[in-house]
Design a protein around this motif. Structure first.
Motif, PDB file in Angstrom:
ATOM      1  N   ARG A  84       0.818  -1.215   0.000  1.00 20.17           N
ATOM      2  CA  ARG A  84       0.000   0.000   0.000  1.00 20.17           C
ATOM      3  C   ARG A  84       0.854   1.269   0.000  1.00 20.17           C
ATOM      4  NH1 ARG A  84      -3.314  -3.186   3.644  1.00 20.17           N
ATOM      5  NH2 ARG A  84      -2.285  -2.256   5.459  1.00 20.17           N
ATOM      6  N   ILE A  85       2.182   1.102   0.078  1.00 14.39           N
ATOM      7  CA  ILE A  85       3.081   2.264   0.091  1.00 14.39           C
ATOM      8  C   ILE A  85       3.628   2.478  -1.314  1.00 14.39           C
ATOM      9  CG2 ILE A  85       5.201   3.229   1.056  1.00 14.39           C
ATOM     10  CD1 ILE A  85       4.745   1.540   3.525  1.00 14.39           C
ATOM     11  N   SER A  86       3.522   3.693  -1.802  1.00 10.45           N
ATOM     12  CA  SER A  86       4.039   4.042  -3.128  1.00 10.45           C
ATOM     13  C   SER A  86       4.730   5.393  -3.049  1.00 10.45           C
ATOM     14  CB  SER A  86       2.903   4.064  -4.156  1.00 10.45           C
ATOM     15  OG  SER A  86       1.942   5.057  -3.803  1.00 10.45           O
ATOM     16  N   ALA A  87       5.186   5.877  -4.198  1.00 11.30           N
ATOM     17  CA  ALA A  87       5.902   7.156  -4.233  1.00 11.30           C
ATOM     18  C   ALA A  87       5.017   8.318  -3.814  1.00 11.30           C
ATOM     19  CB  ALA A  87       6.458   7.400  -5.635  1.00 11.30           C
ATOM     20  N   SER A  88       3.697   8.124  -3.950  1.00 10.95           N
ATOM     21  CA  SER A  88       2.786   9.221  -3.596  1.00 10.95           C
ATOM     22  C   SER A  88       2.441   9.259  -2.114  1.00 10.95           C
ATOM     23  CB  SER A  88       1.496   9.097  -4.413  1.00 10.95           C
ATOM     24  OG  SER A  88       0.862   7.848  -4.153  1.00 10.95           O
ATOM     25  N   ASN A  89       2.717   8.185  -1.361  1.00 14.93           N
ATOM     26  CA  ASN A  89       2.393   8.173   0.072  1.00 14.93           C
ATOM     27  C   ASN A  89       3.527   7.553   0.880  1.00 14.93           C
ATOM     28  OD1 ASN A  89       2.063   5.582  -0.806  1.00 14.93           O
ATOM     29  ND2 ASN A  89       0.064   5.260   0.132  1.00 14.93           N
ATOM     30  N   LEU A  90       4.745   8.054   0.669  1.00 10.61           N
ATOM     31  CA  LEU A  90       5.909   7.535   1.386  1.00 10.61           C
ATOM     32  C   LEU A  90       5.861   7.847   2.873  1.00 10.61           C
ATOM     33  CD1 LEU A  90       8.852   8.257  -1.091  1.00 10.61           C
ATOM     34  CD2 LEU A  90       7.955   6.038  -0.403  1.00 10.61           C
ATOM     35  N   GLY A  91       4.917   8.653   3.298  1.00  8.79           N
ATOM     36  CA  GLY A  91       4.812   8.974   4.719  1.00  8.79           C
ATOM     37  C   GLY A  91       4.225   7.842   5.550  1.00  8.79           C
ATOM     38  N   ARG A  92       3.640   6.846   4.905  1.00 10.97           N
ATOM     39  CA  ARG A  92       3.079   5.716   5.643  1.00 10.97           C
ATOM     40  C   ARG A  92       4.202   4.830   6.162  1.00 10.97           C
ATOM     41  NH1 ARG A  92      -2.214   3.308   2.770  1.00 10.97           N
ATOM     42  NH2 ARG A  92      -2.296   2.420   4.857  1.00 10.97           N
ATOM     43  N   ARG A  93       3.935   4.144   7.284  1.00  4.03           N
ATOM     44  CA  ARG A  93       4.941   3.290   7.898  1.00  4.03           C
ATOM     45  C   ARG A  93       4.337   1.927   8.220  1.00  4.03           C
ATOM     46  NH1 ARG A  93       7.354   6.590   5.945  1.00  4.03           N
ATOM     47  NH2 ARG A  93       8.932   8.028   6.783  1.00  4.03           N
ATOM     48  N   LEU A  94       5.221   0.938   8.351  1.00  3.63           N
ATOM     49  CA  LEU A  94       4.802  -0.415   8.703  1.00  3.63           C
ATOM     50  C   LEU A  94       4.586  -0.524  10.208  1.00  3.63           C
ATOM     51  CD1 LEU A  94       7.353  -2.442   6.548  1.00  3.63           C
ATOM     52  CD2 LEU A  94       5.055  -1.732   5.906  1.00  3.63           C
ATOM     53  N   HIS A  95       3.652  -1.405  10.579  1.00  2.00           N
ATOM     54  CA  HIS A  95       3.407  -1.637  11.996  1.00  2.00           C
ATOM     55  C   HIS A  95       4.595  -2.407  12.592  1.00  2.00           C
ATOM     56  CE1 HIS A  95       1.317  -2.267  15.729  1.00  2.00           C
ATOM     57  NE2 HIS A  95       1.407  -3.590  15.607  1.00  2.00           N
ATOM     58  N   GLU A  96       5.159  -1.932  13.673  1.00  3.25           N
ATOM     59  CA  GLU A  96       6.382  -2.493  14.244  1.00  3.25           C
ATOM     60  C   GLU A  96       6.134  -3.521  15.342  1.00  3.25           C
ATOM     61  OE1 GLU A  96       8.727   0.806  15.454  1.00  3.25           O
ATOM     62  OE2 GLU A  96       9.110   1.497  13.389  1.00  3.25           O
ATOM     63  N   GLY A  97       4.897  -3.901  15.571  1.00  5.35           N
ATOM     64  CA  GLY A  97       4.604  -4.973  16.522  1.00  5.35           C
ATOM     65  C   GLY A  97       5.122  -4.672  17.914  1.00  5.35           C
ATOM     66  N   ASN A  98       5.762  -5.680  18.521  1.00  8.01           N
ATOM     67  CA  ASN A  98       6.266  -5.515  19.885  1.00  8.01           C
ATOM     68  C   ASN A  98       7.656  -4.889  19.938  1.00  8.01           C
ATOM     69  OD1 ASN A  98       7.922  -7.558  18.953  1.00  8.01           O
ATOM     70  ND2 ASN A  98       6.996  -9.161  20.201  1.00  8.01           N
ATOM     71  N   ARG A  99       8.258  -4.605  18.771  1.00  3.78           N
ATOM     72  CA  ARG A  99       9.569  -3.951  18.665  1.00  3.78           C
ATOM     73  C   ARG A  99      10.683  -4.772  19.305  1.00  3.78           C
ATOM     74  NH1 ARG A  99       9.425   1.329  17.175  1.00  3.78           N
ATOM     75  NH2 ARG A  99      11.477   1.669  18.120  1.00  3.78           N
ATOM     76  N   ARG A 100      10.465  -6.096  19.454  1.00 10.10           N
ATOM     77  CA  ARG A 100      11.493  -6.937  20.068  1.00 10.10           C
ATOM     78  C   ARG A 100      11.904  -8.114  19.181  1.00 10.10           C
ATOM     79  NH1 ARG A 100       8.018  -6.120  24.404  1.00 10.10           N
ATOM     80  NH2 ARG A 100       7.170  -8.228  24.139  1.00 10.10           N
ATOM     81  N   ASP A 101      10.945  -8.773  18.546  1.00 12.24           N
ATOM     82  CA  ASP A 101      11.305  -9.966  17.781  1.00 12.24           C
ATOM     83  C   ASP A 101      11.840  -9.592  16.395  1.00 12.24           C
ATOM     84  OD1 ASP A 101       9.099  -9.247  16.288  1.00 12.24           O
ATOM     85  OD2 ASP A 101       7.776 -10.710  17.223  1.00 12.24           O
ATOM     86  N   GLU A 102      12.181 -10.638  15.604  1.00 10.79           N
ATOM     87  CA  GLU A 102      12.807 -10.418  14.309  1.00 10.79           C
ATOM     88  C   GLU A 102      11.866  -9.708  13.340  1.00 10.79           C
ATOM     89  OE1 GLU A 102      12.891 -13.098  16.038  1.00 10.79           O
ATOM     90  OE2 GLU A 102      14.981 -13.699  16.304  1.00 10.79           O
ATOM     91  N   MET A 103      10.578 -10.035  13.373  1.00  9.44           N
ATOM     92  CA  MET A 103       9.630  -9.384  12.482  1.00  9.44           C
ATOM     93  C   MET A 103       9.520  -7.900  12.796  1.00  9.44           C
ATOM     94  SD  MET A 103       8.544 -11.606  10.312  1.00  9.44           S
ATOM     95  CE  MET A 103      10.230 -12.220  10.359  1.00  9.44           C
ATOM     96  N   ALA A 104       9.523  -7.581  14.082  1.00  6.67           N
ATOM     97  CA  ALA A 104       9.479  -6.167  14.465  1.00  6.67           C
ATOM     98  C   ALA A 104      10.743  -5.446  14.018  1.00  6.67           C
ATOM     99  CB  ALA A 104       9.301  -6.047  15.986  1.00  6.67           C
ATOM    100  N   GLN A 105      11.884  -6.113  14.142  1.00  6.66           N
ATOM    101  CA  GLN A 105      13.130  -5.496  13.691  1.00  6.66           C
ATOM    102  C   GLN A 105      13.130  -5.295  12.183  1.00  6.66           C
ATOM    103  OE1 GLN A 105      16.335  -7.917  15.191  1.00  6.66           O
ATOM    104  NE2 GLN A 105      15.776  -7.581  17.321  1.00  6.66           N
ATOM    105  N   LEU A 106      12.550  -6.262  11.447  1.00  5.76           N
ATOM    106  CA  LEU A 106      12.435  -6.103   9.999  1.00  5.76           C
ATOM    107  C   LEU A 106      11.561  -4.909   9.655  1.00  5.76           C
ATOM    108  CD1 LEU A 106      12.915  -7.171   7.127  1.00  5.76           C
ATOM    109  CD2 LEU A 106      10.924  -8.657   7.433  1.00  5.76           C
ATOM    110  N   ALA A 107      10.424  -4.778  10.337  1.00  7.23           N
ATOM    111  CA  ALA A 107       9.548  -3.636  10.087  1.00  7.23           C
ATOM    112  C   ALA A 107      10.241  -2.325  10.438  1.00  7.23           C
ATOM    113  CB  ALA A 107       8.256  -3.790  10.896  1.00  7.23           C
ATOM    114  N   MET A 108      10.979  -2.320  11.533  1.00  8.08           N
ATOM    115  CA  MET A 108      11.700  -1.102  11.915  1.00  8.08           C
ATOM    116  C   MET A 108      12.757  -0.749  10.869  1.00  8.08           C
ATOM    117  SD  MET A 108      12.046  -2.055  15.971  1.00  8.08           S
ATOM    118  CE  MET A 108      13.209  -0.752  16.365  1.00  8.08           C
TER     119      MET A 108
END
Length: 462
Positions: A194-218
Motif C-alpha cells: 500500500r506504500i508508493s511514491a505518492s504516500n511515502l509517509g506511511r509506515r509499517l506496523h512495528e509490533g512488539n519492537r522486540r522480535d525479528e519481524m518487528a526489527q524487519l519492520a523497523m
C-alpha cells in the motif's frame, strides 16, 4: 519455492528423521532383546540335555531307557544333537536333522564358550562343550523363535503405521506452524504494497519492537524515512533547479527579443549583447555546478595518495586571486611527534579535494569582510582536520538545518553571487573520501566549517 513450503518441508524432514531414528532404536532394541532372550533359552535347553543324557551315563552305555526323543523338547521345532568325545554323533532328537552345520563347528567349540550361529533364515542355534568325567561332549541345539519373530513383525508393522500417521500429522502441523510463523511477514507485505511514491509517509506496523519481524519492520521504516527524505530532496532540487535555470533563460530570451525588435543603433545592440552574455554566463556557471554535483555521485577515479596541505595551499591561492586584498591565513595545529616527510597524506582525488576546500574558502570570503583562517591539524592518530573560520554574520539554526540542500540559499545570500550548490557539492566530495563535514555558526559571531579526513600517516601522535 515459497518460504512457507520450504519451512514446511524442512520441518517435516526434521521430524521424520527424528521419528525414523527413534523407531529404528526401538526396533533394534526389541530385536536385540528377542535374540538375547531366545539365545538364553537355547543355552538352557543345551545344558538340560547335557544333564539328562550325559551326566546320567545314558550316552556312554547307549541305553536311553525310558527317555524318548520328544521328552527333551522344550521349544517348538527344537532340534538337539550330541556328539561324543570322538566327534561321533551319539544322539539326535530327530533323524532328519542336517548335521553339516554342526559338524563344521565341532572344532571351534571351547569349554565355557557357547557358540551362537544361524541356520537358514530364521533358525537359530547354539553349540557348547559339555564336560563329563574329564571328557567333552558337544551339544548343539537349534530352534525357530516363532513367537519372538511374530511379535517382532507386529512391532515392525506398528512402527510403520505409526510413522506414516505421524508423517501425515507432521505435514499438517508444519503447514499450520509455517503459516503462523509467516503471518507477520504476510502482514508486512500487505502494508508495504500500500506504500508508493505518492504516500511515502506511511509506515509499517512495528509490533512488539522486540522480535525479528518487528526489527524487519523497523528496518523498513528507517529505509522508508530515508527514501522519503531523498524524494523530498529531489523534488526540492528539481523545483529550485527549474527556477534557477528559468530565470537566466527568461532574461536571455527577453533581452534578445527586445534587441531584435527595438535596437536600432550599435550602442543599443552592444548593451543588449552584454546583458545577454551575462545571462548566458550565469546559465553556464549554474549548469556546470549542477553537472559537478551529479558527477560526484557517480563513479570516481581510483584514489591515490594526495598531500592535503598542497590542496589547501592551492585553494588559498585561488581564493586570494578571486578576493585580492583579503587576509587569508594558514596555520598548523597539532602534528605527529615523529618527523615525517609527508604527514598530510590522504587517499583521494586532488582536484576534488581542492574544489571542496575552495568552496569553503569562497563561502567564508563571500560572507565575511574580515580575516579568514584555515587551520590544518591532526584530530586523532589517523584523522586530519581542516577548519576554516570567518567573522561573517553567521547562520540561524533553521538555516543550518537546510544548508546542505542543493540550490538552497540563506536570506543573507540573496544579493550575493552563487547558486547554492557549493556546500552540497563539498559535502558529497568529503563523504566520498570517507570523511565528514560539519558547520557550526552563531548569528553575529561567524561560521566555522570543519572537515575530517582519514590520513595515511600520523602514527605516534601524542
Amino acid at each position: 519455492m515459497l518460504i512457507r513450503n520450504k519451512l514446511m518441508l524442512r520441518f517435516t524432514l526434521l521430524v521424520l528423521a527424528i521419528q525414523v531414528s527413534f523407531s529404528a532404536f526401538i526396533y533394534y532394541f526389541y530385536a536385540t532383546t528377542r535374540r538375547q532372550r531366545f539365545e538364553h533359552r537355547l543355552e538352557n535347553a543345551a545344558t538340560l540335555s547335557g544333564r539328562l543324557l550325559v551326566r546320567t551315563g545314558k550316552l556312554a552305555t547307549g541305553n536311553l531307557g525310558s527317555i524318548r526323543r520328544g521328552d527333551l523338547i522344550t521349544i517348538p521345532g527344537e532340534q538337539i544333537s550330541i556328539y561324543g568325545p570322538a566327534a561321533d554323533l551319539r544322539y539326535s532328537s530327530t533323524d532328519d536333522i542336517d548335521q553339516a552345520p554342526n559338524q563344521l563347528r565341532l572344532k571351534r567349540l571351547k569349554p565355557r564358550q557357547p557358540l551362537l550361529f544361524t541356520i537358514g533364515l530364521n533358525r537359530e542355534a547354539i553349540g557348547m562343550a559339555y564336560e563329563y568325567q574329564g571328557k567333552y561332549y558337544h551339544i548343539f541345539v537349534s530352534a525357530v523363535d516363532r513367537l519372538g519373530w511374530a511379535q517382532l513383525n507386529r512391532v515392525r508393522i506398528l512402527l510403520l503405521v505409526g510413522n506414516v500417521g505421524a508423517l501425515a500429522l507432521t505435514i499438517l502441523a508444519g503447514w499450520y506452524f509455517a503459516g503462523s510463523a509467516l503471518r507477520p511477514v504476510a502482514r508486512i507485505i500487505r502494508q508495504a504494497e500500500r506504500i508508493s511514491a505518492s504516500n511515502l509517509g506511511r509506515r509499517l506496523h512495528e509490533g512488539n519492537r522486540r522480535d525479528e519481524m518487528a526489527q524487519l519492520a523497523m528496518t523498513f521504516n528507517v529505509m522508508l524515512t530515508g527514501l522519503e527524505q531523498a524524494f523530498e530532496s529531489q523534488r526540492s532540487f528539481l523545483s529550485h533547479a527549474s527556477h534557477e535555470l528559468r530565470t537566466p533563460l527568461t532574461t536571455l530570451m527577453g533581452t534578445l527579443e527586445t534587441a531584435l525588435t527595438y535596437d536600432q543603433t550599435l550602442e543599443d545592440a552592444r548593451q543588449s549583447m552584454t546583458e545577454s552574455l551575462d545571462a548566458a554566463r550565469h546559465l553556464h556557471g549554474l549548469t556546470n555546478s549542477l553537472l559537478a554535483l551529479v558527477k560526484v555521485d557517480g563513479a570516481l577515479p581510483a584514489f591515490v595518495p594526495v598531500r592535503l596541505d598542497e590542496c589547501l595551499s592551492q585553494a588559498l591561492d585561488y581564493a586570494r586571486a578571486k578576493y585580492p586584498g583579503r587576509e587569508l591565513r594558514l596555520v598548523f595545529g597539532e602534528l605527529p611527534e615523529a618527523e615525517e616527510t609527508d604527514v598530510f597524506m590522504v587517499p583521494g582525488n586532488a582536484q576534488l579535494l581542492t574544489t571542496a576546500l575552495l568552496n569553503l574558502l569562497d563561502n567564508a570570503c563571500k560572507y565575511s569582510t574580515g580575516a579568514v583562517q584555515a587551520e590544518l591539524a591532526y584530530a586523532a592518530a589517523h584523522t586530519l582536520r581542516v577548519r576554516i573560520t570567518d567573522t561573517g554574520p553567521g547562520l540561524t539554526p533553521e538555516e543550518l538545518k537546510r544548508i546542505y540542500e542543493p540550490l538552497y540559499r540563506t536570506s543573507g545570500a540573496i544579493n550575493r553571487p552563487g547558486y547554492g550548490l557549493g556546500l552540497p557539492l563539498t559535502q558529497k566530495i568529503v563523504q566520498r573520501h570517507g570523511g565528514r563535514l560539519e558547520l557550526t555558526s552563531a548569528v553575529g559571531q561567524g561560521t566555522a566549517a570543519t572537515v575530517w579526513l582519514p590520513a595515511l600517516t600520523g602514527q605516534g601522535l601524542i
